[in-house]
Design an enzyme around this catalytic site. Structure first.
Site, mmCIF file in Angstrom:
data_model
loop_
_atom_site.group_PDB
_atom_site.id
_atom_site.type_symbol
_atom_site.label_atom_id
_atom_site.label_comp_id
_atom_site.label_asym_id
_atom_site.label_seq_id
_atom_site.Cartn_x
_atom_site.Cartn_y
_atom_site.Cartn_z
ATOM 1 N N GLU A 1 -31.940 -24.911 -58.034
ATOM 2 C CA GLU A 1 -33.004 -24.320 -57.228
ATOM 3 C C GLU A 1 -32.532 -23.081 -56.466
ATOM 4 O O GLU A 1 -33.222 -22.072 -56.432
ATOM 5 C CB GLU A 1 -33.507 -25.391 -56.234
ATOM 6 C CG GLU A 1 -34.558 -24.924 -55.260
ATOM 7 C CD GLU A 1 -35.949 -24.881 -55.887
ATOM 8 O OE1 GLU A 1 -36.080 -25.360 -57.025
ATOM 9 O OE2 GLU A 1 -36.858 -24.331 -55.260
ATOM 10 N N ASP A 2 -31.345 -23.154 -55.900
ATOM 11 C CA ASP A 2 -30.941 -22.122 -54.937
ATOM 12 C C ASP A 2 -29.804 -21.208 -55.382
ATOM 13 O O ASP A 2 -29.424 -20.310 -54.641
ATOM 14 C CB ASP A 2 -30.498 -22.790 -53.618
ATOM 15 C CG ASP A 2 -31.648 -23.498 -52.939
ATOM 16 O OD1 ASP A 2 -32.799 -23.180 -53.258
ATOM 17 O OD2 ASP A 2 -31.390 -24.375 -52.094
#
Ligand code: MN
Length: 718
Positions: free
Chosen positions: A76-77
């Site tokens: 996700e990051d």
């Protein structure tokens, strides 16, 4: 921050066979991937996945789960990809990380009014592997523990509300009591800081006196147990402000004393010791009535087991005591996660898959009402959804009020289209039954079945409604085709031409159609008249107009203008004495195919009415006048009967001839026409049409309805 070797040690302590290399790889991979990213707290971002992994070691979760926790934010990051994760950590970890990533995306999109939808997706997303949810809950727990670092109050509120509404109840459903309590309490502090503060103050005020008292109670209980040779661990646990507050709010009671802020626990070795300990407590102290509950013989649906009681205990204080075994205590605190490590056993790869869906079904089945499923959280916002199950255990989410038909179409359009019945929880039920949370729905099907138009009256999902309409439209199309071919054949015959499909080829091209079927449909719907068709096919013939078409078709019809009612000998009805005069009700114009009754009228014979004719009410007290009759039409000698329709058409040139043409092209004969209302914009009229039976009239009405210029058409029945 836990260090690499500490984490590995923690896992190895409960799972000696853990894949240490995998844990180490995940540690290093995640640390590098997050690199210089920072948390709002000012800590390196990597501290977060590490803490989440740490929380999960308290639940003794397996190496794959801990690895997933370390990696849970990388896709996700950071620049890491799902493919990379799968390549480095294998398919199972890849799937778990993917599951957590998906949940995080839902969270990013969530607005208050979409949470119901998110909740559903969440449940569905979970259905693969319970461990995804466990990682997500640990993730949320750590984020809540550090929520005070976030600067924007709206953001804190949003996260806290979501936690209160979704994650805390989920933790509760999974039996993870301590996670639930902590999530609730932090959320409570964010959402209602004043109430939280006031609860804390009151607890402080009391505990100054009571701190020693708590110790005193524990010592006395311990001595009592020892005296009866029961091996027991005694704890006194302060409740959280939120649980006290909610209890006060819910039960509308005042803040009492010790009983409200401290729960005492007697933890013993096994089940028999639980009841021995109970005997000792009840023998020694006076019991507070109405507070005894035995959740050992009847566990709560999330697996919770314990004995609850309240007594006037040491120093005359009312105290609450919970008695349970060590294992029950583990389950009470850790819920599903405890089951997971106890029962699934660490190390067996296949045994690990927790049957989350099965668990959910059991939870729901053991719930008395769907509302109870949502009890702890006042999740009214979710009550507009119900979750039902296929016999295989798949979850189907429906809007509240959904029927088995909605369910069938939600599974697959084909399932809906071939549905003949439904079983809910093994019992056959009517199709319009409203489904409830947790219902198991089995769709009964037949290859030859088709959807019924009446289903439209109760289905509530767009998918079901659209599918039913499409099906019925297709069915109508076939009917129009049949009609249209009849129109074409008759038009040809009327003009003394031999009908053949090949002779239509030119017309099909000229009208820019693709096939004879399409041409028939246009004819059947009345968009094309027989006359116009002839004009295209035989351009040399005399000119045709709508009036000609009506005349021509009327001329052609077998036995035309022979109204059944005029010729008494030909009344095709059984159930009458010979020689009785029969009339057709002028009110309801019964047609073959209608259900009918006869009413005897003195000196006038029998008058036939449709069974739902409003005029029958006048005879409801005179049953002796009712005659049972049935149609008995000879299909080879069809007669014509008058059916009456009401039509509303715009007051513009051509609209009347359109009506006439349409009726004629559907082989009906207009025998009378009355204007019942004429305004500047619209005509309302009653048209009497000679038809062979009710189906014929229905076809004509359908064709009229399909004509854009006509605003409204219906049969007049009294
Ligand atoms: Mn996270």
């Amino acid at each position: 921050m836990i260090r690499q070797f500490e984490l590995v040690e923690k896992v190895r302590a409960y799972d000696p066979n853990v894949d240490e290399a995998m844990l180490n790889r995940a540690y290093v991979f995640s640390m590098k991937a997050h690199g210089a990213q920072m948390r709002a707290s000012g800590d390196p971002y990597f501290s977060h996945p590490l803490e989440v992994a740490g929380i999960l070691t308290e639940y003794k979760l397996d190496g794959e789960t801990i690895t997933t926790a370390l990696l849970h934010d990388t896709v996700e990051d950071t620049v890491a990809t799902a493919e990379q994760i799968e390549e480095m950590f294998g398919e199972r970890v890849g799937k778990l990380v993917d599951g957590v990533t998906k949940l995080s995306k839902l969270e990013l999109r969530s607005e208050a009014n979409q949470q119901a939808e998110n909740f559903r997706k969440l449940l569905l997303a979970m259905s693969d592997d319970i461990r995804v949810l466990l990682v997500k809950l640990a993730d949320r727990l750590h984020n809540m523990r550090t929520i005070h670092y976030l600067k924007k109050p709206e953001k804190r509120r949003r996260i806290a509300a979501e936690t209160m509404e979704i994650y805390a109840p989920l933790a509760g459903r999974l039996g993870m009591h301590d996670v639930k309590e902590e999530l609730e309490d932090i959320a409570f502090r964010e959402l209602n800081p004043d109430a939280h503060k006031s609860m804390l103050r009151r607890m402080e005020y009391l505990s100054a006196d009571d701190e020693t008292l708590i110790e005193q109670v524990i010592v006395e209980l311990r001595e009592t147990m020892a005296k009866f040779e029961i091996d027991a661990r005694i704890t006194g646990r302060r409740k959280k402000p939120y649980s006290i507050w909610r209890k006060m709010e819910r039960d509308n009671i005042a803040f009492e004393q010790l009983m409200d802020i401290v729960g005492f626990r007697v933890i013993v070795q096994d089940v028999p010791s639980c009841y021995q300990a109970l005997g000792v407590v009840h023998g020694r102290y006076r019991v507070v009535p109405g507070r005894f509950k035995d959740y050992i013989s009847t566990p709560k649906r999330n697996g919770y087991q314990s004995i609850h009681t309240a007594v006037i205990g040491p120093a005359k204080h009312r105290i609450e005591i919970q008695i349970r075994s060590e294992e029950m205590d583990q389950v009470a605190e850790k819920g599903v996660a405890a089951h997971w490590s106890y029962k699934q056993g660490v190390g067996s790869a296949d045994g690990r898959r927790y049957r989350w869906l099965q668990g959910l079904i059991e939870i729901l089945e053991n719930t008395n009402s769907p509302e109870e499923f949502l009890e702890h959280s006042k999740l009214e916002m979710f009550t507009d959804q119900v979750f039902c199950f296929t016999p295989k255990g798949d979850v189907i989410g429906l809007p509240r009020g959904g029927s088995p038909v909605d369910f069938a179409y939600a599974v697959h359009t084909d399932v809906g289209n071939t549905m003949v019945g439904a079983k809910v929880n093994q019992k056959v039920v009517p199709l319009r039954t409203v489904l409830r949370n947790g219902d198991q729905v089995e769709v009964l099907r037949s290859k030859t079945a088709t959807p019924s138009a009446s289903w439209e009256n109760f289905v509530i999902t767009g998918k079901a409604r659209a599918a039913i309409r499409t099906f019925i439209r297709n069915q109508q199309r076939a009917e129009y085709e049949r009609l249209g071919r009849a129109v074409a054949e008759k038009a040809f015959r009327d003009a003394d031409h031999n009908f053949s499909e090949e002779s239509l080829d030119h017309a099909i091209k000229a009208l820019n159609l693709r096939s004879a079927e399409e041409l028939y449909q246009e004819l059947g719907r009345g968009e094309l008249t027989g006359g116009r068709l002839l004009k295209i096919v035989f351009p040399g013939d005399r000119r045709w107009g709508p009036r000609d078409a009506i005349g021509a078709i009327n001329r052609l019809l077998p036995g035309r203008l022979r109204r059944g009612g005029d010729d008494k000998s030909s009344v095709p009805v059984t159930g009458l004495k010979p020689g009785v005069a029969v009339h057709y009700g002028e009110c309801c114009h019964p047609l073959p195919g209608d259900r009918i009754v006869g009413i005897m009228r003195k000196g006038r014979g029998v008058i036939l009415h449709t069974i739902d004719c409003p005029n029958l009410e006048a005879y409801s007290d005179e049953s002796e006048r009712w005659v049972d009759v049935k149609w008995d039409v000879d299909p080879d000698h069809q007669s014509f009967y008058v059916g009456r329709v009401k039509a509303i058409v715009p007051n513009e040139p051509g609209s009347l001839s359109e009506v006439a043409t349409m009726i004629a092209s559907n082989l009906g004969n207009i025998s009378n026409l009355n204007f019942t209302e004429r305004s500047q914009d619209f005509f309302e009229m009653q048209i009497d049409i000679e038809v062979t039976d009710v189906k014929h009239l229905t076809n004509i009405i359908a064709a009229l309805r399909a004509t854009p210029i006509i605003s409204k058409v219906e049969r007049v029945m009294g």
